[in-house]
Design a protein around this motif. Structure first.
Motif, mmCIF file in Angstrom:
data_model
loop_
_atom_site.group_PDB
_atom_site.id
_atom_site.type_symbol
_atom_site.label_atom_id
_atom_site.label_comp_id
_atom_site.label_asym_id
_atom_site.label_seq_id
_atom_site.Cartn_x
_atom_site.Cartn_y
_atom_site.Cartn_z
ATOM 1 N N GLY A 52 23.266 12.630 -21.848
ATOM 2 C CA GLY A 52 23.568 13.948 -21.267
ATOM 3 C C GLY A 52 23.474 13.924 -19.751
ATOM 4 N N TRP A 53 23.334 12.737 -19.182
ATOM 5 C CA TRP A 53 23.306 12.593 -17.729
ATOM 6 C C TRP A 53 24.391 11.604 -17.302
ATOM 7 C CZ3 TRP A 53 19.512 14.611 -14.216
ATOM 8 C CH2 TRP A 53 18.522 15.395 -14.826
ATOM 9 N N ASP A 54 24.787 11.704 -16.038
ATOM 10 C CA ASP A 54 25.689 10.717 -15.452
ATOM 11 C C ASP A 54 24.975 10.034 -14.295
ATOM 12 O OD1 ASP A 54 27.914 11.472 -17.104
ATOM 13 O OD2 ASP A 54 28.122 13.268 -15.849
ATOM 14 N N ARG B 192 22.899 15.763 -14.144
ATOM 15 C CA ARG B 192 23.086 16.352 -15.467
ATOM 16 C C ARG B 192 24.577 16.615 -15.711
ATOM 17 N NH1 ARG B 192 18.596 18.556 -18.144
ATOM 18 N NH2 ARG B 192 17.452 18.835 -16.203
ATOM 19 N N ALA B 193 25.027 16.327 -16.920
ATOM 20 C CA ALA B 193 26.446 16.511 -17.239
ATOM 21 C C ALA B 193 26.876 17.947 -16.935
ATOM 22 C CB ALA B 193 26.703 16.182 -18.711
ATOM 23 N N ASP B 194 28.113 18.125 -16.497
ATOM 24 C CA ASP B 194 28.699 19.442 -16.214
ATOM 25 C C ASP B 194 27.995 20.209 -15.096
ATOM 26 O OD1 ASP B 194 30.568 19.053 -18.251
ATOM 27 O OD2 ASP B 194 29.145 19.770 -19.760
ATOM 28 N N THR B 195 27.286 19.517 -14.233
ATOM 29 C CA THR B 195 26.718 20.195 -13.059
ATOM 30 C C THR B 195 27.137 19.402 -11.819
ATOM 31 O OG1 THR B 195 24.664 18.913 -12.966
ATOM 32 C CG2 THR B 195 24.663 20.873 -14.395
ATOM 33 N N GLY B 196 26.739 19.918 -10.659
ATOM 34 C CA GLY B 196 26.930 19.188 -9.404
ATOM 35 C C GLY B 196 28.378 18.907 -9.075
#
Lengths: 380, 338
Positions: free
Chosen positions: A279-281, A254-258
């Motif tokens: 909204g995912w990478d 998920r974008a802006d996480t991990g």
């Protein structure tokens, strides 16, 4: 009377230090008042033997020998000054200034007393021991585990040891006999490197997995301690040896996480479906053998795409976490975030899906906060 | 060691100390030797009975207490040097200094290395050898430590990008540095965090970026350094209590998380009580544990785990609903020992 004994021992040390020659027992008895006052020879012998033992235990180099080849049976005693005296140490001002750190380093550990007495000896030798705390570094080490002290002693004395040890994942501890080489603290844990006598091989142990007491065995080490052993490298290798990279993995994130995953990624591209960003990478990361647990931690922020065995390992963990947790709580509690103790299952009721039958045990009266959690004290 | 033995050791060191520090005050010397002033006076009285045999007046030591509690020792030439280091003393000194010297970018490294070499020589072969057998490593990156040092020396404010694992976020904060703490194998920066207006501790390995600002640091006088006696990351007594149960494969949880108590369960399992200021961390831990751990209390956190796991499983569709016994057994073994 301790005072009298103290005087006697100090005077014995002074007497033997002052003499260049060996002082015979007879002469000591004639010279030192407490010995002179012994009612019998036996009483003197007993007292003198104990005194000798005590001095040696204190690390005082008490030597036995004869002054003349002609009178070999005339055994005498002395304390050679060059063995007794702390050697001359010439420290520059900046060298002496850093020494104080040693005392604070061990402050919470079993060597605290030894560090202070060592520094006190340096001060008695005229060295102006300084304190590095002015430069803003505060080092600490802890030796909470009871195994540290006897293992340290065994290493100083080069003695083999025996202890019970619980390997990771084993139910019962097993007896081990080990020739200890070195102890190393790495990432806050103490490790022992040594030779396992029963297995006939070199082994590493974690001190906090030692169960019960460490016993010093009689006898000596069967082989010399390896000279060039870099224990620290061994420990690092030991702790990570099964965590080698094994290919790579492809993930949706998920974008802006991990953040940590992104840092390790060799490739990271935004996912696009029908021309729109989702909204995912999609990431490619080096894969190591312990990765499934780590990926499960990210919960709904990570989806493993490849390889399939990693994917199913993560799914298995998540399913176990779902099935093993929170069955007794109602949906309502989740929404309000307020644990309602009255809803807890009564003791002794078997909760479906719980293991060991202990799922029914709930500590009454807990009013823990919501999982979002506030940070108090140190930032973690 | 008997009480007499401890006193003998002390007296053998006290004599050269007093010769070296003529006129030292009772209070100072008592503090230095970690005894009460009363005990020190007794020690000094004992010295009057100690000296060369012979019984001549000049043979015994004379420990005078002068005006203002200053100590003057006479006739004490029999013991001019302290006893050489014991093996344990050598270990205590050398291991501590080496642990500090191995830090990249530590101040006075050069002085540390020179001091170590001289003390090794003084320690003798056995002491120096034994000290090689105990090592303590702290993890710290040279560049980060170096910037912190610069800021501490110049009294400047630091700007950090700091990673908070439990929230999976990188946060920016301005910190007025107070000191560097080395503990539990890690290096930490302690300082006044401008954002939270409180003393905060930052693990150096989690500092993503660091910059020395051209602003003077202003640590408020009321800022109290953390008490380190219980470790750096010490949960507060009023942090919520969490109870976990783990199987024997996850006993490492008790080894790696400071806890409030551990109870043995059948088959090598454990029940562990943790104080957790940030339950996000516990949530992540339980997701990682899978079948090897579960939350017993509080129920709300257990529910949160269940809900989070269910959301994650939804990503996998059918696959997440049934079967499949993926087991990456190596994950367990990776944490094993011996």
């Amino acid at each position: 009377m301790p005072a009298t004994k103290t005087e006697r021992l100090v005077n014995l040390v002074i007497c033997l230090l002052a003499s260049k020659q060996y002082v015979t027992k007879e002469r000591l008895r004639a010279t030192l008042e407490p010995y002179r006052e012994c009612p019998t020879d036996d009483a003197f012998e007993r007292m003198f033997e104990r005194d000798k033992d005590e001095l040696r235990e204190m690390g005082i180099p008490l030597e036995t020998g004869t002054n003349s080849a002609l009178f070999e049976d005339e055994i005498g005693y002395r304390i050679p000054k060059d063995s007794y005296n702390l050697p001359e140490i010439r420290l520059e001002r900046d060298e002496a200034a850093v020494l104080g750190v040693a005392a604070r380093f061990w402050q919470q550990a079993v060597l605290a007393g030894d560090a202070s007495s060592a520094l006190l000896k340096l001060k008695s030798a005229g060295i102006e021991v300084g304190d590095i705390s002015q430069s803003g570094i505060e080092p600490r080490v802890r030796t909470e585990t009871g195994a540290f002290e006897p293992l340290l002693q065994a290493i100083c004395d080069r003695r083999p040891v025996a202890f019970r040890y619980r390997k990771s994942g084993e139910v019962e501890p097993a007896e081990r006999r080990v020739e200890p080489w070195a102890i190393d603290s790495w990432r806050g844990h103490w490790y022992l490197a040594g030779h396992d006598r029963d297995r006939g091989a070199d082994r590493m142990f974690r001190l906090d997995r030692i169960v019960g007491e460490v016993v010093l065995l009689a006898g000596h080490l069967s082989a010399p301690v390896p000279d060039d052993m870099d224990v620290h490298a061994k420990v690092a290798d030991f702790a990570w040896r099964q965590n080698r990279n094994v290919g790579s993995a492809t993930l949706r994130l998920r974008a802006d996480t991990g953040f940590l995953l992104r840092r390790r990624a060799t490739e990271c591209v935004p996912e696009v479906r029908d021309g729109e960003p989702t909204g995912w990478d999609v990431l490619t990361v080096p894969r190591n053998s312990g990765m499934a647990g780590w990926l499960a931690e990210f919960g709904p922020d990570v989806q493993v795409l490849e390889p399939p065995e990693l994917r199913s390992a993560v799914v298995a963990r998540l399913r176990a976490a779902m099935e093993g947790n929170g069955l007794a709580a109602s949906d309502e509690m989740t929404h309000t975030g307020t644990p309602d103790v009255s809803r807890a299952v009564p003791a002794g009721v078997q909760v479906p899906g719980s293991r060991n039958g202990s799922g029914s045990e709930r500590a009454a009266g807990s009013t823990a906060g919501q999982a979002a959690g506030q940070t108090t004290g140190a930032t973690r | 060691m008997s009480g007499a033995a401890a006193q003998v050791r002390r007296l053998l060191n006290l004599v050269p100390y007093l010769l070296e520090h003529d006129g030292a005050k009772l209070t100072e010397v008592a503090a230095e030797f970690n005894v009460s002033e009363k005990q020190l006076r007794k020690d000094l009285e004992t010295l009057w009975m100690c000296g060369l045999p012979g019984g001549l007046p000049d043979d015994l030591m004379e420990a005078h207490i002068g005006e203002g509690g200053t100590i003057h020792l006479e006739n004490a030439e029999a013991i001019v040097r302290p006893l050489r280091f014991s093996v344990r003393e050598a270990v205590a000194l050398l291991v501590a200094l080496r642990a500090l010297a191995q830090l990249p970018g530590v101040a006075d490294r050069d002085a540390l290395l020179r001091a170590i070499a001289k003390l090794e020589e003084a320690a003798g072969e056995r002491g120096a050898q034994a000290s090689q057998r105990v090592t303590v490593a702290f993890e710290a990156r040279a560049t980060v430590l170096d910037r912190i040092r610069q800021a501490l020396d110049a009294g400047r404010r630091l700007r950090l990008e700091y990673f908070v694992p439990s929230r999976d976020q990188v946060t920016e904060r301005d910190v007025d540095p107070m000191r560097v703490i080395l503990s539990d194998g890690h290096a930490y920066l302690e300082g006044w965090c401008r954002r939270s207006e409180a003393v905060r501790t930052f693990r150096l390995s989690r500092i993503v970026a660091i910059e020395v600002l051209d602003v003077a640091a202003e640590v408020p006088e009321a800022a109290e350094p953390n008490d380190l006696d219980e470790g750096v990351l010490r949960p507060a007594a009023d942090d919520p209590l969490v109870t976990l149960e783990v199987t024997r494969h996850a006993r490492w949880v008790a080894e790696n998380y400071p806890n409030e108590g551990v109870e043995e369960l059948p088959e090598g399992g454990l029940r562990i009580a943790l104080r957790a200021p940030d339950q996000g961390r516990i949530l992540r831990l339980v997701l990682r544990l899978g079948a090897d751990g579960r939350i017993v209390d509080p129920p709300a956190l257990a529910d949160q785990v269940r809900k989070t796991a269910a959301e994650a499983l939804a990503l996998y569709g059918d696959e997440g609903e049934s079967g499949g016994d993926g087991d990456d057994g190596v994950d367990r073994a990776a944490r094993g020992a011996a």
